[in-house]
Design an enzyme around this catalytic site. Sequence first.
Site, PDB file in Angstrom:
ATOM      1  N   CYS A  98       0.820  -1.214   0.000  1.00 26.40           N
ATOM      2  CA  CYS A  98       0.000   0.000   0.000  1.00 26.40           C
ATOM      3  C   CYS A  98       0.856   1.267   0.000  1.00 26.40           C
ATOM      4  CB  CYS A  98      -0.934   0.015   1.203  1.00 26.40           C
ATOM      5  SG  CYS A  98      -1.978  -1.439   1.295  1.00 26.40           S
ATOM      6  N   HIS A 137      -3.154   7.013   2.859  1.00 27.72           N
ATOM      7  CA  HIS A 137      -3.641   5.776   2.248  1.00 27.72           C
ATOM      8  C   HIS A 137      -4.971   5.408   2.910  1.00 27.72           C
ATOM      9  CE1 HIS A 137      -4.291   1.688   1.276  1.00 27.72           C
ATOM     10  NE2 HIS A 137      -3.782   1.200   2.378  1.00 27.72           N
ATOM     11  N   ASN A 186     -10.480  -0.339   0.756  1.00 25.80           N
ATOM     12  CA  ASN A 186      -9.019  -0.170   0.697  1.00 25.80           C
ATOM     13  C   ASN A 186      -8.539  -0.683  -0.660  1.00 25.80           C
ATOM     14  OD1 ASN A 186      -6.238  -0.697   0.897  1.00 25.80           O
ATOM     15  ND2 ASN A 186      -6.352  -1.203   3.063  1.00 25.80           N
TER      16      ASN A 186
HETATM   17  N1  ACO Z   1     -18.437  -9.369  10.531  1.00 28.90           N
HETATM   18  C1  ACO Z   1     -18.870  -9.626  11.770  1.00 28.90           C
HETATM   19  N2  ACO Z   1     -18.050 -10.004  12.776  1.00 28.90           N
HETATM   20  C2  ACO Z   1     -16.752 -10.113  12.500  1.00 28.90           C
HETATM   21  C3  ACO Z   1     -16.235  -9.870  11.209  1.00 28.90           C
HETATM   22  C4  ACO Z   1     -17.137  -9.480  10.215  1.00 28.90           C
HETATM   23  N3  ACO Z   1     -16.761  -9.222   8.929  1.00 28.90           N
HETATM   24  N4  ACO Z   1     -14.908 -10.064  11.235  1.00 28.90           N
HETATM   25  C5  ACO Z   1     -14.576 -10.421  12.483  1.00 28.90           C
HETATM   26  N5  ACO Z   1     -15.700 -10.460  13.245  1.00 28.90           N
HETATM   27  C6  ACO Z   1     -15.804 -10.779  14.669  1.00 28.90           C
HETATM   28  C7  ACO Z   1     -14.679 -11.678  15.131  1.00 28.90           C
HETATM   29  O1  ACO Z   1     -14.976 -13.016  14.896  1.00 28.90           O
HETATM   30  C8  ACO Z   1     -14.622 -11.348  16.596  1.00 28.90           C
HETATM   31  O2  ACO Z   1     -15.654 -12.010  17.269  1.00 28.90           O
HETATM   32  P1  ACO Z   1     -15.404 -12.676  18.704  1.00 28.90           P
HETATM   33  O3  ACO Z   1     -15.041 -11.521  19.605  1.00 28.90           O
HETATM   34  O4  ACO Z   1     -16.717 -13.296  19.022  1.00 28.90           O
HETATM   35  O5  ACO Z   1     -14.291 -13.630  18.497  1.00 28.90           O
HETATM   36  C9  ACO Z   1     -14.946  -9.857  16.652  1.00 28.90           C
HETATM   37  O6  ACO Z   1     -15.646  -9.570  15.418  1.00 28.90           O
HETATM   38  C10 ACO Z   1     -13.746  -8.969  16.753  1.00 28.90           C
HETATM   39  O7  ACO Z   1     -12.774  -9.443  15.792  1.00 28.90           O
HETATM   40  P2  ACO Z   1     -11.394  -8.739  15.611  1.00 28.90           P
HETATM   41  O8  ACO Z   1     -10.638  -9.416  14.532  1.00 28.90           O
HETATM   42  O9  ACO Z   1     -10.756  -8.572  16.959  1.00 28.90           O
HETATM   43  O10 ACO Z   1     -11.888  -7.338  15.064  1.00 28.90           O
HETATM   44  P3  ACO Z   1     -11.250  -5.922  15.240  1.00 28.90           P
HETATM   45  O11 ACO Z   1     -12.064  -5.131  16.166  1.00 28.90           O
HETATM   46  O12 ACO Z   1      -9.772  -6.005  15.455  1.00 28.90           O
HETATM   47  O13 ACO Z   1     -11.490  -5.356  13.794  1.00 28.90           O
HETATM   48  C11 ACO Z   1     -10.320  -4.986  11.730  1.00 28.90           C
HETATM   49  C12 ACO Z   1     -10.911  -6.015  12.648  1.00 28.90           C
HETATM   50  C13 ACO Z   1     -11.419  -4.085  11.203  1.00 28.90           C
HETATM   51  C14 ACO Z   1      -9.648  -5.689  10.570  1.00 28.90           C
HETATM   52  C15 ACO Z   1      -9.311  -4.159  12.569  1.00 28.90           C
HETATM   53  O14 ACO Z   1      -8.354  -5.007  13.166  1.00 28.90           O
HETATM   54  C16 ACO Z   1      -8.611  -3.148  11.782  1.00 28.90           C
HETATM   55  O15 ACO Z   1      -9.159  -2.133  11.483  1.00 28.90           O
HETATM   56  N6  ACO Z   1      -7.342  -3.433  11.430  1.00 28.90           N
HETATM   57  C17 ACO Z   1      -6.567  -2.636  10.557  1.00 28.90           C
HETATM   58  C18 ACO Z   1      -6.369  -3.419   9.347  1.00 28.90           C
HETATM   59  C19 ACO Z   1      -6.291  -2.592   8.140  1.00 28.90           C
HETATM   60  O16 ACO Z   1      -6.796  -1.505   8.015  1.00 28.90           O
HETATM   61  N7  ACO Z   1      -5.664  -3.127   7.206  1.00 28.90           N
HETATM   62  C20 ACO Z   1      -5.543  -2.463   5.994  1.00 28.90           C
HETATM   63  C21 ACO Z   1      -4.835  -3.313   5.063  1.00 28.90           C
HETATM   64  S1  ACO Z   1      -3.205  -3.124   5.159  1.00 28.90           S
HETATM   65  C22 ACO Z   1      -2.956  -1.651   4.662  1.00 28.90           C
HETATM   66  O17 ACO Z   1      -3.644  -1.108   3.836  1.00 28.90           O
HETATM   67  C23 ACO Z   1      -1.854  -1.043   5.228  1.00 28.90           C
END
Ligand code: ACO
Length: 311
Positions: free
Chosen positions: A113, A238, A268
């Site tokens: 990215c 980004h 993204n």
């Molecule tokens: N829908 C519903 N529930 C979901 C989903 C979904 N799509 N995905 C995960 N869950 C659930 C999980 O199973 C978990 O449930 P549990 O607590 O019962 O086990 C709960 O939601 C929380 O899951 P986490 O993985 O801990 O979710 P988090 O709050 O960390 O959010 C996310 C995930 C949005 C990916 C977050 O970590 C984030 O924003 N990360 C940054 C990643 C990013 O932006 N990457 C970009 C790509 S790389 C780049 O461009 C640089």
Amino acid sequence: MKGIRIVSTGKALPKRIVSNDDLKEIIDTSDEWITTRTGIKTRRYCKEETNTSLAIEAATKAIEKGNIDMNQIGAILVATTTADLAFPTTACRVQKALGMDEEVMSFDLNAGCTGFLLGLNVARGLLQTQRKKYVLLIGSEQLSRIVNFEDRGTCILFGDGAGAAILEASDGAYFQRSWTRGNEDVLSCPGIGNGINKLQMKGSEVFKFAVTVLEQSLRTVMEDAGVTIDDVDYVLCHQANARIIGHVQKKFKGYEDKFMMNIQKYGNTSAASIPILMDEMRDEGKLQPGSKVLLAGFGAGLSWSSAYIEI
Ligand code: ACO
């Protein structure tokens, strides 16, 4: 060393719009979960389009909008992590599709990215030495091809699209810093012939990395440039996740409005997110010659880069 002027921009997005509700047909999720966690409402997925066709369309629009003499383009750079072919490069295919002169340097650049930011830095160097006036820099991605729809926490984030910029040397200010932290653990995708080519991400670790380096790197380039956020017209990060940008906005209290966002529409799009945003802003009359902008890219590598540019 001279800076860079963005002479013209263009973008291309697949016709197929995929809403959060559409994703409910493939994975167990909800509009509410995705919106709260990421700010994304829709993204685009290629159907008839390909990474290459998006790159060609975005480049064509940038050339048309800027009324650019194609014989004056000395290099084509395509920042991408999802090229249709390992080789020849997407850039070579753009050269052919546009019917350009053979005397043009063309190559793809893969920096996750961070690709568009690093492409700008490379373009700046080329503009000092090449015989022709312009560099065509494209960010193009077809991430829907490599997301793992069995990983619901990751697949919801990504979309397809391309943005292009025609660049020329200028006397405006240009300050850029780039960093790399060799890490294959939190964000990776196997290469061709090396297992299943699906994107793997540890979301919460990417989040922590992103919010830390974004703020630090923006402050570092402002210090290098001898400016403060007061002097800056716009901040284009980004478009990884609205929560990441929101977190950094809060660190620049009172200046939140300078941070631009369109992730709600496109998700993204990795190396394409910044040039797509630039093109939208130019269409809205927001990026004018002389605008002072902060740019920030971050992603796989882990890598990150920030720039202060008078465009
Ligand atoms: N829908 C519903 N529930 C979901 C989903 C979904 N799509 N995905 C995960 N869950 C659930 C999980 O199973 C978990 O449930 P549990 O607590 O019962 O086990 C709960 O939601 C929380 O899951 P986490 O993985 O801990 O979710 P988090 O709050 O960390 O959010 C996310 C995930 C949005 C990916 C977050 O970590 C984030 O924003 N990360 C940054 C990643 C990013 O932006 N990457 C970009 C790509 S790389 C780049 O461009 C640089």
